[in-house]
Design a protein around this motif. Structure first.
Motif, mmCIF file in Angstrom:
data_model
loop_
_atom_site.group_PDB
_atom_site.id
_atom_site.type_symbol
_atom_site.label_atom_id
_atom_site.label_comp_id
_atom_site.label_asym_id
_atom_site.label_seq_id
_atom_site.Cartn_x
_atom_site.Cartn_y
_atom_site.Cartn_z
ATOM 1 N N ARG A 125 38.209 9.646 19.075
ATOM 2 C CA ARG A 125 38.523 11.072 19.160
ATOM 3 C C ARG A 125 37.271 11.918 18.964
ATOM 4 O O ARG A 125 37.214 13.061 19.435
ATOM 5 C CB ARG A 125 39.603 11.435 18.132
ATOM 6 N N LEU A 152 36.986 14.823 21.618
ATOM 7 C CA LEU A 152 37.070 16.220 21.167
ATOM 8 C C LEU A 152 35.699 16.844 20.917
ATOM 9 O O LEU A 152 35.582 17.854 20.240
ATOM 10 C CB LEU A 152 37.937 16.307 19.906
ATOM 11 N N PHE A 153 34.671 16.231 21.468
ATOM 12 C CA PHE A 153 33.323 16.792 21.348
ATOM 13 C C PHE A 153 32.843 16.876 19.909
ATOM 14 O O PHE A 153 32.118 17.789 19.531
ATOM 15 C CB PHE A 153 33.267 18.185 22.012
ATOM 16 N N ASN A 154 33.266 15.909 19.113
ATOM 17 C CA ASN A 154 32.803 15.863 17.726
ATOM 18 C C ASN A 154 31.858 14.695 17.494
ATOM 19 O O ASN A 154 31.667 14.277 16.363
ATOM 20 C CB ASN A 154 33.990 15.714 16.776
ATOM 21 N N THR A 155 31.289 14.167 18.568
ATOM 22 C CA THR A 155 30.380 13.037 18.435
ATOM 23 C C THR A 155 29.311 13.383 17.393
ATOM 24 O O THR A 155 28.637 14.403 17.521
ATOM 25 C CB THR A 155 29.705 12.736 19.784
ATOM 26 N N THR A 156 29.204 12.541 16.359
ATOM 27 C CA THR A 156 28.290 12.853 15.265
ATOM 28 C C THR A 156 27.068 11.948 15.291
ATOM 29 O O THR A 156 26.952 11.071 16.155
ATOM 30 C CB THR A 156 28.976 12.650 13.905
ATOM 31 N N GLU A 173 46.271 18.054 19.525
ATOM 32 C CA GLU A 173 44.811 18.097 19.708
ATOM 33 C C GLU A 173 44.456 17.970 21.177
ATOM 34 O O GLU A 173 44.016 16.918 21.636
ATOM 35 C CB GLU A 173 44.160 16.966 18.916
ATOM 36 N N ASN A 204 27.360 21.536 19.470
ATOM 37 C CA ASN A 204 27.762 20.146 19.619
ATOM 38 C C ASN A 204 27.540 19.631 21.025
ATOM 39 O O ASN A 204 27.943 18.530 21.358
ATOM 40 C CB ASN A 204 29.230 19.972 19.204
#
Lengths: 572, 1042
Positions: A83, A87-91, A536, A545
């Motif tokens: 996810r 959801l463009f939350n690649t950390t 979501e 991000n």
């Protein structure tokens, strides 16, 4: 008693000198070759560059490629995993990020060392042409790795000689502009030195490099742009290179889009660059992405872990007529009436209930749980289901028996099919986009002709309107979905029009939905409904991000990566 | 055997027949008891008798004859007969091993001459615990030695750390020297134990060399310490036959608290109420359900272990032999494990001439192991398997997940662990020959030349067969068979000149040695898939088109010169100097030879004329300093190429960056020691303090990822000499004889140790090494400058967010621009985990990770009490480890309530997940504010369950009653009624019976990770991943002497 001393003395003398010869402590490896003894013939030099076509890319092409390329790009989503990417939350610790970063630098490190070794050890038996070809292959691969690096991370360290900095590996990041210049130079060297026809099937040619130059210049035209205007000189170069490859390479589009992914498709006449996987027990040299994206073990070989990987709602809505808009501009009505598309790329890319794939065997169970096998019919989720998936078809090649019938084989995480890195179809669309350039639309006949070559090959009627950027972008999405391109197209756009890139991403529905066929078998239309309890649905992209952060552990062991990037000294 | 016969022949003396007369008498022990079975032999002949049960004997002898009176455990006495007819002999207990002469590296020294730190473990101590492998016997008995059992599986591997962590990435295991055969200890990632081929019952003594004066003589192999193992040798006299039988019952561990079927159904229903989905029909009313399957009970069972041991010992005064045979058969408490060993040993000694001694040690063993439990993660699966799934279906087939429209989760359930353990074949067979021949020439009195040739030849074969199966939804359609064969050979040839002389008050012992060694290994692996039947487990039954093979080989050599001089003046001043130089094939031309000197001194203050304190029977100060080394592995100086398959045939790629300047690693140790004996040595105290500085650490260069040295297809970083580390530590031990009278004896030993390892430099100031285990959600342990190696790395948790207000006032995870994610139900919300903002920048990012645990103990200790009363011997061993952390990965993984969506069971604690409700003002609050478990959410920007945090770090300290043994020797009076049995013992023991610990898993003794995916470079230390636990073992044994 004297004998005793003689005996002891003789024994001692013998024993003391055991092992005393110089050779005793010289033990070169007996189980492997060493660099200094290799690269002595043309065949050895070519065997020395062969790994650049597979193992070095492994950590990227196993999973990170589609997680970055398609999950982040919005063409494909995953409901219950990854996810971060969806959801463009690649950390800085997300696996797709760390695996991709490492893999690109593995490509670069191997390419650099192979060049060093060829330059150091290649003897007089190696022909100049092969030597140059091999060096060009290495530079091509290095440029391709940097293309992916700069697209994902922006400024990154440029390294040309790893050996020189082994003892003091402090390298600053280099500016985005420097990296693009570096990529361009490598590809130009490759274009000048690669053979013009493949020395072995699937090897790089001059046209692979020129094709990459077309892609590079198209993106570079946006780098550092002001006011959203792309660099015309680079657009022209992109157009030139695309034209050259289309007309001079001897390559041609396959007449059937589906054939591009119908095993065995490797190294066909549309292909300009593929990663070359083989069926082997060696994990790193076989295609393992197939295991990750195949929806079920019912059509796989003990693997098939992509049950929740699906075309996104947004992606499906791009196919003309599929998610029927009964009422204009009313999203609540979308998908209510059964829709259908002529676009043959849909079935070749994603599976909808009732699609039949005779090339793939499927295990099915009757009510009593007894198993049997049949040609794959993608199953109906059932009338009451509130969620289902349009799972991945592209690159999915089925069970061992399906491949054995084609003279190959497969087992869990061991597939033989190749991964496209550059296809001729992209040249046609690059030509169209480069021609369009900074204009809002174009009526250029050749641009339209080339656009239609791709568009009509998909079974669609000719496109006759003025061609806009959106038309070309959507065409690219449909043509290259699940080929890890969508994200890079957005990156390309982001250079000169970040707002538009965010708008596209922020409008993509990446949530769960259900697909119902209008009848089974042989449906003629499908209805689509978003799953109400799945909240979501939308990613939020912004400048914070959009790009990936350099992996956390990389920054902690190389803190100078946090410094401002510097310009690369090309020495000229 | 042939050799034995020849040796016997050489020694059969010429029989002469002078005038003889009968001689009789009684042989007694120091406490006046008659000793039965004592050998009385006329010197130089094979004529002899044995004493009867009361110790009486009668023999015909001439006046000039010398009687050799010998008995195991007592000093052999020689008595000239003369005209006497009555000759009583009082034997003294043989203190040789303990007090007079000790085995040390390359020779023996008088105990009084040993200037360094060295611990002896005698066979007596070894026999008190139930040991299946030799290192188990060291635990709790040797100060400074930290031992953890990496897996409780039968025959499983052990980590032995002597005096701290000596290497960051290399092995920390000591060198084992078994009758001269050098075996480098190692931890096998498969969980099998390289030393398990040795039979602990054959061991006479183990010497743990710790200080540099003792270890430096092993030069480049000695940094991790040395364990010298000496096997039993024959004693002259009538043949003594001993038979021992041991039966042990190993018990199942206490089950961890996982959800019952009712709880599981409730959890699934609650999950679906929050995350969506239709409740399954059978779960509509959980109260109607039963307990469901208890998978842990199904997996673990009480299991037996049996050991038969026979030994024969005897010989003439010229030739002695020790012959033993053993069979050990151990079943595992978990399915899919087991261990079987058969071994024979023959040790021979022969005095061929006055000036010539010959000796041989020959041992052969075979072990068969079952390794499925570790390699197939059976224990983890048993914890995660849902209680709604039956072990077996009604038709007898193994149960598995079912997938229906309302239940899609079980497609992710693990495969039935019971089924998997039963049908998988994962076996390892090893055969090993280990032995040597030696000859000693006695050139002059005190001057000996000894030559010994030692070798090991070991062969291993492993078979792994995963058949096709279908356990419900979980299935394997393609069977795989993999066979691996390996052969290892090692030989060493050693020439030693020894000189030992007492001149007045001066005692000199000198030794000079030349040694050459060579090793070679070769492996072959073959694999096939596509088996049409599971009946025949042979490669030929598989599909030729799905076959693969792999090979590998290597060789290496070492040549050494070494010498030692030990000087003792009046037992008062002891000086020792030693020097070794090793040449190794691992290094390039300029760096081949390494030099390892050591110097030590001891001062026995009690021997000084001025020191006249009767209270002290011994006071000795010791200092030692020396260098030891490490030579890493072979091939680092060469740029090797790796092969791989490619579209165009075999491809070649650089495997590593060569480092032609690769050189020796050096450890400099300073050791300060003191020995105190008081009250006639009834209380003996020994303490040591040491500082070890290791420089030129051998390890792969720590490089940023952009150097391309990490990942698939990468060029491995060069092996370099970079970095250094320091170990500081102390250990002390007290031996006391609390009570000693003729009936009752009580002895105690207590030892306590501490070490701290600090990395003092690496090849770059910011560099560090991470061990990342991708199969445990990228669990990371880090080795960085200024810290101990392999600290746990992760986030610090500060509870669960209780309110929106708290969220607004806290640091939250942020995007790449540093903007905090929104506070919202589909983003970061009440019920999420609150992380500590370590770097204080107001947001939570990867930079907020820190060290959250230390796997190394602060202290470890052992306490042994031995009590004997008449024929009874009671021994109690308590071991303890204090201050180490354990990462309970099992709890991390199985506390996640979202796992219900993967069809997995979990710990009951997950039921207390954060439940959201609203208060009177409509604010979201927690219904269970005290919970530590985050809310249910299909995905989490906050990474509630994907980040490793200190919440799962637990204190691994424990105090364990390791062993209680009670033995009873049958009294001689009882045995006197028959002639056949000369001695008998029965005993019972209990092992691991009682543990005090705060740790919540099966067993706090976790050790290093073994199992699938592990390698020596990435093995996590101190992480409980479902480790095979140690459980209570109850044993009964009987021993009979004939």
């Amino acid at each position: 008693m004297k004998n005793k001393y003689i005996l002891i003395g003789a024994f001692a003398a013998l024993a003391m000198f055991t092992g005393c010869s110089d050779d005793f402590l010289e033990r070169p490896p007996t189980g492997s070759l060493v660099d200094a003894n290799f690269y002595k013939t043309d065949a050895q030099v070519l065997a020395g560059t062969a790994p650049l076509y597979s193992v070095v890319w492994k950590d990227y092409v196993d999973q990170a490629n589609f997680k970055l390329g398609d999950f982040r790009g919005g063409t494909v989503f995953r409901a219950w995993g990854d996810r971060d990417d969806v959801l463009f939350n690649t950390t800085s610790v997300t696996a797709s990020n760390t695996n991709a970063y490492r893999a690109f630098y593995v490509v670069i490190g191997q390419a650099n060392l192979i060049m060093t070794n060829i330059n150091t050890y290649a003897g007089s038996d190696v022909s100049e042409a092969v030597k140059n070809h091999a060096l060009a292959e290495a530079r091509f691969m290095r440029a391709t790795a940097y293309y992916h690096l700069v697209s994902n991370y922006g400024a990154v360290p440029i390294i040309e000689d790893n050996v020189a900095i082994l003892n003091n590996p402090v390298v600053n990041r280099h500016t985005v502009e420097s990296v693009w210049e570096f990529i361009t130079r490598d590809y130009e060297y490759a274009a000048a030195n690669l053979m013009s026809s493949a020395i072995e099937p699937g090897r790089l040619t001059k046209w692979s490099a020129e094709g990459m130059l077309a892609r590079t210049y198209l993106t570079r035209a946006g780098v550092g742009s002001t006011g959203g205007v792309r660099n015309q000189e680079y657009l022209d170069k992109a157009k030139d290179y695309a034209e050259r490859v289309i007309t001079m390479s001897g390559k041609s589009l396959l007449s059937n889009y589906e054939d591009l992914f119908l095993f065995p498709y490797d190294n066909n006449n549309e292909s300009l660059f593929e990663l070359q996987w083989v069926y082997t027990t060696d994990y790193a040299s076989a295609n393992t992405m197939v295991s990750q994206i195949t929806y079920s073990n019912d059509i796989a070989n003990g693997d098939g872990w992509g049950g929740d990987i699906s075309a996104s709602w947004w992606m499906l809505s791009l196919y003309d007529g599929l998610i029927d808009k009964g009422v204009e501009n009313d999203p609540s009505d979308d998908g209510v009436k059964p829709g259908f598309t002529l676009d043959e790329r849909l079935k070749a890319t994603f599976m909808l209930p009732g699609f039949v794939y005779p090339e793939i065997t499927q295990t099915v169970r009757n009510a009593a749980g007894v198993e049997s096998e049949q040609d794959l019919v993608f199953p109906d989720p059932g009338a009451t289901a509130a969620s289902s998936y349009a799972n991945i078809k592209k690159y999915v090649v089925g069970k061992a028996e399906d491949l054995q019938a084609k003279g190959s084989n497969a087992s869990s995480q061991r597939y033989p099919n190749n991964t496209y890195m550059l296809r001729l179809a992209e040249m046609y669309l690059i030509y169209a986009e480069a021609t369009l350039g900074n204009a809002a639309s174009t009526q250029d006949q050749k641009a339209l002709e080339y656009f239609n070559a791709v568009h009509m090959r998909a079974g669609l009627p000719a496109f006759e309107d003025a061609l806009t950027w959106d038309d070309i972008f959507e065409e690219r999405m449909k043509e290259f979905a699940m080929e890890s391109r969508a994200w890079y197209d957005l990156v390309s756009l982001h250079y000169y029009n970040p707002t538009k890139a965010y708008d596209i991403i922020n409008s993509q529905d990446r949530g769960l939905f259900v697909v119902h066929p209008n009848r089974m078998p042989n449906p003629t239309g499908w209805t689509f409904a978003k799953t109400s309890w799945f909240t979501e649905r939308m990613a939020v992209a912004n400048s914070g991000n959009f790009q990936l952060a350099i992996p956390a552990s990389e920054v902690s062991q190389a803190p100078w990566l946090a410094d401002e990037p510097v310009t690369y000294d090309f020495g000229d | 055997m042939l050799l034995a016969i020849i040796l016997m022949q050489v020694t059969s003396g010429l029989a002469q027949a002078p005038a003889r007369h009968p001689v009789s008498g009684k042989v007694t022990s120091p406490d006046g008891q008659g000793l039965p079975g004592v050998s009385i032999i006329i010197k130089g002949t094979t004529n002899g008798v044995a004493s009867d049960v009361e110790g009486n004997y009668t023999i015909e002898a001439a006046n000039t004859d010398v009687l050799v009176v010998s008995y195991i455990g007592f000093v052999t006495q020689e008595v000239t007969v003369g005209a006497r007819t009555q000759l009583n002999v009082a034997l003294k207990e043989d203190q040789k091993v303990l007090n007079e002469v000790v085995v040390t590296g390359y020779g023996e020294l008088r105990r009084v001459d040993v200037p360094g730190a060295q611990t002896t473990i005698s066979s007596k101590a070894i026999e008190k615990t139930v040991n299946t492998t030799i290192e188990q016997a060291i635990q709790g008995r040797a100060p400074g030695v930290y031992i953890t059992q990496n897996t409780g599986a039968p025959g499983g591997g052990i980590s032995v750390n002597i005096r701290g962590v000596n290497s960051i990435n290399g092995s920390n295991e000591p060198l084992y020297v078994i009758d001269g055969v050098q075996i480098q200890g190692s931890v096998s990632p498969s969980g099998s134990n390289p030393l398990s081929t040795l039979n602990p019952s054959d061991i006479e003594s183990m010497e743990v060399l710790q200080g540099p004066s003792a270890t430096a003589i092993y030069g480049s192999k000695a940094t991790n310490g040395v364990v010298i193992v000496t096997t039993k040798r024959g004693k002259s006299g009538e043949v003594r036959v001993n038979y021992t039988y041991l039966y042990s019952l190993q018990t199942a561990p206490k089950s961890l608290d996982v959800m019952s079927l009712q709880q599981y159904a409730q959890m699934e229903n609650e999950y679906k109420a929050i995350a969506g989905g239709t409740v399954r029909e059978e779960f509509l009313d959980p109260s109607l359900l039963g307990e469901g399957t208890n998978w842990q009970k199904e997996l673990f069972t009480d299991a037996g272990m049996q050991k038969h041991q026979v030994s024969l010992s005897g010989g003439s005064d010229k030739t002695t032999y020790y012959l033993s045979g053993e069979n050990l058969n151990q079943e595992g408490i978990a399915l899919g494990s087991g261990f079987n060993r058969s071994s024979v040993r023959l040790n021979l000694d022969n005095q061929a001439r006055k000036w010539l001694t010959l000796g041989a040690n020959l041992s052969f063993s075979q072990t068969d192991e079952k390794l499925s439990t570790n390699q197939n993660s059976i224990i983890t699966s048993a914890i995660q398997m849902g209680p709604q799934i039956a072990v077996r279906n009604l038709n007898g087939s193994y149960g598995g997940g079912t997938v229906t429209a309302t239940n899609t989760a079980e497609q992710f359930a693990p495969a039935n662990p019971i089924g998997l353990a039963n049908i998988t074949t994962n076996e390892l067979t090893r055969r090993q020959f280990l032995g040597g021949l030696n000859t000693t020439f006695h050139i002059l009195p005190g001057l000996d030349f000894r030559s010994s040739f030692n070798t090991t030849i070991s062969y291993s074969n492993s078979t792994y067969y995963l058949p096709t199966y279908q356990f419900g939804y979980q299935k394997n359609e393609n069977a795989t068979l993999s066979n691996t064969d390996g052969i290892n050979t090692f030989w060493s040839w050693n020439q030693m000149l020894q000189y030992d002389k007492q001149i007045g008050k001066h005692h000199i012992n000198a030794m000079f040695t030349h040694e050459s060694q060579e090793y070679a290994w070769k492996n072959i692996t073959a694999q096939r898939q596509g088996f049409t039947t599971n009946e025949v487990i042979d490669l030929n039954a598989g599909d030729l088109n799905q076959s693969s093979t792999a090979g590998g080989q290597g060789t290496g050599a070492m040549e050494s010169y070494l010498g030692r001089i030990n000087y003792n003046y009046a037992d008062r001043y002891i000086l020792q100097a030693s020097f070794r130089t090793d040449g190794s094939s691992n290094f390039g031309a300029g760096n081949k030879w390494g030099y390892f000197p050591a110097l030590s001194a001891a001062w026995r203050v009690t021997e000084e004329p001025f020191f006249n304190v009767p209270f002290f029977s011994d006071l000795r100060l010791r200092y030692e300093t020396g260098l030891t080394g490490n030579q890493g592995s072979s091939g680092n100086i060469y740029g090797g190429l790796t092969t791989g398959p490619s579209e165009w045939g075999t491809s070649f790629r650089p495997a590593n960056y060569p480092n032609p300047n690769f050189q020796w690693e050096e450890t400099k140790t300073n050791n300060f020691g003191i020995n105190i004996g008081v009250l006639e040595n009834r209380i003996q105290l020994e303490a040591d303090y040491y500082i070890k500085n290791t420089d030129n650490l051998i390890m792969p260069s720590a490089l940023p990822w952009y150097m391309g040295t990490t990942g698939s297809g990468s060029v491995s970083a060069p092996t370099v000499n970079a970095g250094s580390l320091r170990n500081k530590g102390w250990s002390f031990s007290v031996n006391t004889i609390n009570i000693n009278n003729s009936a009752f004896k009580w002895e105690s030993n207590f030892n306590l140790s501490h070490f701290k390892t600090t990395i003092t430099s690496l090849n770059s100031a910011t560099g560090f090494y991470d061990r990342i285990n991708w199969w445990m959600n990228n669990w990371t342990q880090r080795a960085a400058i200024g810290e101990s190696p392999w600290l746990f790395y992760g986030y610090v948790e500060e509870g669960i967010f209780q309110s929106v207000e708290e969220l607004q006032n806290s640091a939250l995870p942020a995007d790449n621009n540093g903007e905090e994610y929104a506070i919202a139900e589909n983003s970061i919300w009440v019920g999420d985990v609150k992380y500590k903002d370590i770097n204080g920048d107001g947001i939570i990012t990867g930079d907020d990770q820190t060290y959250i645990g230390n796997p190394w103990p602060k202290y470890f200790a052992g306490l042994t009490n031995s009590l004997s009363y008449k024929g009874f011997d009671l021994s109690i061993l308590i071991t303890s480890t204090i201050g180490n952390d354990v990462y309970n990965y099992l709890r991390n993984e199985n506390s996640n309530p979202n796992n219900i969506n993967l069809g997995r069971n979990m710990f009951v604690s997950a039921l207390d997940y954060a439940q959201l409700t609203t208060d009177a003002e409509g604010n979201t609050i927690l219904a269970n504010p005290g919970t530590t478990v985050a809310r249910i959410a299909s995905s989490s920007k906050n990474g509630n369950y994907s980040r490793h945090t200190n919440k799962y770090v637990e204190d691994g300290s424990f105090v364990r009653l390791k062993n209680v043994t009670l033995n009873y020797n049958l009294p001689a009076t009882l045995l006197a009624r028959q002639k056949f049995i000369k001695g008998a013992r029965v005993g019972v023991s209990a092992q691991n019976v009682w543990t005090i610990t705060g740790y919540s898993g099966y067993d706090p003794e976790v050790g290093s990770y073994v199992g699938a995916n592990a390698s020596t470079e990435n093995a996590a230390i101190g992480v409980d991943y479902g480790r095979y636990p140690l459980t209570p073992v109850y044993s009964f044994n009987i021993g009979i002497d004939f």
